[in-house]
Design a protein around this motif. Structure first.
Motif, PDB file in Angstrom:
ATOM      1  N   ARG A 252       1.143  -0.966  -0.418  1.00  0.00           N
ATOM      2  CA  ARG A 252       0.168   0.123  -0.278  1.00  0.00           C
ATOM      3  C   ARG A 252       0.913   1.386  -0.008  1.00  0.00           C
ATOM      4  NH1 ARG A 252      -4.507  -0.543   4.125  1.00  0.00           N
ATOM      5  NH2 ARG A 252      -5.913  -1.797   3.211  1.00  0.00           N
ATOM      6  N   THR A 253       2.229   1.023   0.179  1.00  0.00           N
ATOM      7  CA  THR A 253       2.534   2.561   0.736  1.00  0.00           C
ATOM      8  C   THR A 253       4.556   1.790   0.178  1.00  0.00           C
ATOM      9  OG1 THR A 253       4.129   1.507   2.570  1.00  0.00           O
ATOM     10  CG2 THR A 253       1.746   2.837   2.980  1.00  0.00           C
ATOM     11  N   LYS A 254       4.469   3.671  -0.148  1.00  0.00           N
ATOM     12  CA  LYS A 254       5.780   3.858  -0.922  1.00  0.00           C
ATOM     13  C   LYS A 254       6.908   3.188   0.255  1.00  0.00           C
ATOM     14  CE  LYS A 254       4.443   8.363  -2.562  1.00  0.00           C
ATOM     15  NZ  LYS A 254       5.131   9.402  -2.714  1.00  0.00           N
ATOM     16  N   ALA A 255       6.741   3.301   1.195  1.00  0.00           N
ATOM     17  CA  ALA A 255       7.780   2.948   2.357  1.00  0.00           C
ATOM     18  C   ALA A 255       8.003   1.763   2.396  1.00  0.00           C
ATOM     19  CB  ALA A 255       7.604   3.233   3.277  1.00  0.00           C
ATOM     20  N   GLY A 256       6.957   0.546   2.742  1.00  0.00           N
ATOM     21  CA  GLY A 256       6.578  -0.280   2.596  1.00  0.00           C
ATOM     22  C   GLY A 256       7.047  -1.463   1.738  1.00  0.00           C
ATOM     23  N   THR A 257       7.055  -0.864   0.291  1.00  0.00           N
ATOM     24  CA  THR A 257       7.769  -1.265  -1.011  1.00  0.00           C
ATOM     25  C   THR A 257       8.668  -0.728  -0.658  1.00  0.00           C
ATOM     26  OG1 THR A 257       5.624  -0.268  -2.341  1.00  0.00           O
ATOM     27  CG2 THR A 257       7.720  -0.909  -3.436  1.00  0.00           C
ATOM     28  N   LYS A 258       9.813  -0.053  -0.777  1.00  0.00           N
ATOM     29  CA  LYS A 258      11.411   0.223  -0.522  1.00  0.00           C
ATOM     30  C   LYS A 258      11.786  -0.728   0.847  1.00  0.00           C
ATOM     31  CE  LYS A 258      12.680   3.734  -1.292  1.00  0.00           C
ATOM     32  NZ  LYS A 258      11.687   5.435  -1.095  1.00  0.00           N
ATOM     33  N   ALA A 259      10.188  -0.941   1.566  1.00  0.00           N
ATOM     34  CA  ALA A 259      11.758  -2.015   2.631  1.00  0.00           C
ATOM     35  C   ALA A 259      11.609  -3.550   2.471  1.00  0.00           C
ATOM     36  CB  ALA A 259      10.347  -1.837   4.411  1.00  0.00           C
ATOM     37  N   LEU A 260      10.144  -3.483   1.947  1.00  0.00           N
ATOM     38  CA  LEU A 260      10.121  -5.488   1.563  1.00  0.00           C
ATOM     39  C   LEU A 260      10.983  -5.758   0.177  1.00  0.00           C
ATOM     40  CD1 LEU A 260       8.185  -8.238   1.887  1.00  0.00           C
ATOM     41  CD2 LEU A 260       7.121  -7.444   0.154  1.00  0.00           C
ATOM     42  N   ILE A 299       7.673  -5.191  -6.852  1.00  0.00           N
ATOM     43  CA  ILE A 299       6.976  -5.006  -5.977  1.00  0.00           C
ATOM     44  C   ILE A 299       6.411  -3.369  -5.684  1.00  0.00           C
ATOM     45  CG2 ILE A 299       7.309  -4.535  -3.418  1.00  0.00           C
ATOM     46  CD1 ILE A 299       9.365  -6.607  -2.989  1.00  0.00           C
ATOM     47  N   SER A 300       6.027  -3.110  -5.366  1.00  0.00           N
ATOM     48  CA  SER A 300       4.745  -1.952  -6.412  1.00  0.00           C
ATOM     49  C   SER A 300       3.807  -1.426  -5.692  1.00  0.00           C
ATOM     50  CB  SER A 300       4.818  -1.932  -7.637  1.00  0.00           C
ATOM     51  OG  SER A 300       3.815  -1.203  -8.316  1.00  0.00           O
ATOM     52  N   THR A 301       3.814  -0.390  -5.355  1.00  0.00           N
ATOM     53  CA  THR A 301       2.090   0.298  -5.080  1.00  0.00           C
ATOM     54  C   THR A 301       1.051  -0.048  -5.943  1.00  0.00           C
ATOM     55  OG1 THR A 301       3.304   2.705  -5.612  1.00  0.00           O
ATOM     56  CG2 THR A 301       3.974   1.744  -2.873  1.00  0.00           C
ATOM     57  N   ASP A 302      -0.139   1.046  -5.583  1.00  0.00           N
ATOM     58  CA  ASP A 302      -0.504   0.683  -6.543  1.00  0.00           C
ATOM     59  C   ASP A 302      -0.737   1.504  -8.209  1.00  0.00           C
ATOM     60  OD1 ASP A 302      -3.088  -1.082  -6.125  1.00  0.00           O
ATOM     61  OD2 ASP A 302      -2.969   0.040  -4.088  1.00  0.00           O
ATOM     62  N   VAL A 303      -0.123   3.486  -7.740  1.00  0.00           N
ATOM     63  CA  VAL A 303      -0.623   4.035  -7.956  1.00  0.00           C
ATOM     64  C   VAL A 303       1.219   3.630  -9.537  1.00  0.00           C
ATOM     65  CG1 VAL A 303       0.246   6.421  -9.329  1.00  0.00           C
ATOM     66  CG2 VAL A 303      -0.702   5.649  -7.012  1.00  0.00           C
ATOM     67  N   SER A 304       1.846   3.028  -8.876  1.00  0.00           N
ATOM     68  CA  SER A 304       3.566   2.899  -9.902  1.00  0.00           C
ATOM     69  C   SER A 304       2.994   1.648 -10.527  1.00  0.00           C
ATOM     70  CB  SER A 304       4.871   2.995  -8.451  1.00  0.00           C
ATOM     71  OG  SER A 304       4.838   4.055  -8.189  1.00  0.00           O
ATOM     72  N   ALA A 305       1.575   0.915 -10.519  1.00  0.00           N
ATOM     73  CA  ALA A 305       1.746  -0.284 -11.244  1.00  0.00           C
ATOM     74  C   ALA A 305       1.282   0.116 -12.807  1.00  0.00           C
ATOM     75  CB  ALA A 305       1.223  -1.603 -10.551  1.00  0.00           C
ATOM     76  N   ARG A 306       0.750   1.197 -12.587  1.00  0.00           N
ATOM     77  CA  ARG A 306      -0.272   1.843 -13.428  1.00  0.00           C
ATOM     78  C   ARG A 306       0.666   1.499 -15.192  1.00  0.00           C
ATOM     79  NH1 ARG A 306      -3.686   5.051 -10.802  1.00  0.00           N
ATOM     80  NH2 ARG A 306      -4.724   3.316  -9.444  1.00  0.00           N
ATOM     81  N   GLY A 307      -0.387   0.828 -16.215  1.00  0.00           N
ATOM     82  CA  GLY A 307       0.106   0.789 -17.080  1.00  0.00           C
ATOM     83  C   GLY A 307       1.689   0.107 -17.847  1.00  0.00           C
TER      84      GLY A 307
END
Length: 372
Positions: A252-260, A299-307
């Protein structure tokens, strides 16, 4: 089941399609192409991504171009740079065996505007664009859309949820009288209905593809019950079981994406992160590595996976359930493209079962439990 030539597609295009292994029309192509070739009309297409929309509007757009006229005759607007590049590439490949040259130019943010202005000084028949950069070029007088006779809005709901509403309204106000507008969207929120009401003919043709399937029927839906502190552990086990498969993990979050991403890289997995703070160069680098398969998992947030459109993804993993229902549709729709099957797996912590039950009802799908 019809063939492309029965739908009215010219032989020279069919040769290009064959080379791309596009042999049989998909449902949206069967329904849209004959209508769009036969008449000047507005069209509303309700279709998920991965249903073959690009050829459904792209082939009729190409058929409509007069190559001897160097004006911009068609405008295709899409939400992200990746999707714009992909549409432009497809159009180029469709025209490989056509006698006359049809020129399509892509414009999007994240690239120097001067280079795009320079390219637009050459003969350009079709412009494929993201809304923000397109408006910028129109306002600078670098692009003239007054002679456009076909305007295509692809993934219109994505464009609105990304905040392009005002840009789109400004663009749609130009040359409304002389053009046909073709709008494609996976969902029909009120803001899309407003666009239809304000800028499209009341007689617009409506096409819906597998109407009942809000979510692609080739995707199987699963959940795993776990606890917050167990999630990373669980994900490593899921990836261990799928050494051959590629997939996307949503956070859900940018920080969560980076950490994972860091945790999984430390475990030796070939993963890359996509998140909103990245420079476009970095983003392109990660996407290239994913496409050429040197990265197994994004590993991505919803917005970054667009397209993102990558074929042969075996699974989508939800580190957390998304906030919004249509996000689940967009996330899971990244797998099972072009007739392939795929799995969507959600990690569920205590207290989230109710949400899962609501999602099943709203989307008309069944989640099956996986126990590890």
């Amino acid at each position: 089941m019809s063939t492309f030539s029965e739908l009215g597609i010219h032989k020279s295009f069919i040769k290009g399609l064959k080379e791309l292994h596009i042999e049989k029309p998909t449902e949206i192509q069967e329904k849209a192409i004959p209508v769009l070739l036969a008449s000047k009309t507005d069209l509303i297409g309700l279709a998920q991504t991965g249903t073959g929309k690009t050829a459904a509007f792209g082939l009729p757009v190409l058929h409509n171009i007069d190559p001897n006229n160097s004006n911009i005759q068609a405008l295709i607007i899409a939400p992200t740079r990746e999707l714009v590049q992909q549409i432009q590439k497809q159009l180029f490949k469709f025209t490989k065996y056509v006698d006359h040259k049809i020129f399509a130019e892509g414009v999007y943010g994240g690239e120097k505007i001067d280079r795009q202005i320079q390219r637009l000084t050459r003969a350009t028949h079709i412009v494929v664009a993201t809304p923000g950069r397109l408006l910028d070029l129109i306002e600078r007088g670098a692009i003239d859309i007054s002679k456009v006779n076909t305007l295509v809005l692809d993934e219109a709901d994505e464009m609105l949820s990304m905040g392009f509403k005002e840009d789109l309204n400004k663009i749609l106000q130009f040359n409304t009288s002389r053009r046909s507008t073709w709008l494609f969207s996976a969902t029909m929120p009120n803001e899309i209905k407003n666009i239809v009401k304000n800028y499209m003919s009341p007689n617009a043709v409506r096409i819906e593809v597998n109407k009942d399937a809000l979510v692609n029927k080739n995707i199987s839906h699963h959940f795993i019950q776990t606890h917050i502190q167990e999630k990373v552990n669980m994900i490593t086990r899921i990836l261990d079981q799928r050494p051959e498969q590629r997939g996307i993990i949503f956070c859900r979050t940018k920080a969560g994406t980076k950490a994972l991403a860091e945790q999984l890289q430390n475990e030796g997995f070939a993963v890359g992160a996509l998140e909103g703070d990245m420079q476009q160069k970095e983003r392109d680098k990660v996407m290239r590595a994913f496409k050429n398969e040197s990265l197994q998992v994004l590993i991505s947030t919803d917005v970054s996976a667009r397209g993102i459109d990558v074929n042969n993804l075996g699974f989508v993993l939800h580190h957390q359930l998304p906030e919004q229902l249509d996000y689940y549709t967009h996330r899971s729709g990244r797998t099972a493209r072009a007739g392939k099957t795929g799995q969507s797996i959600a990690l569920i912590i205590p207290g989230e079962m109710q949400k899962l039950i609501e999602m099943q009802k709203a989307l008309g799908i069944v989640f099956r439990e996986i126990t590890m």
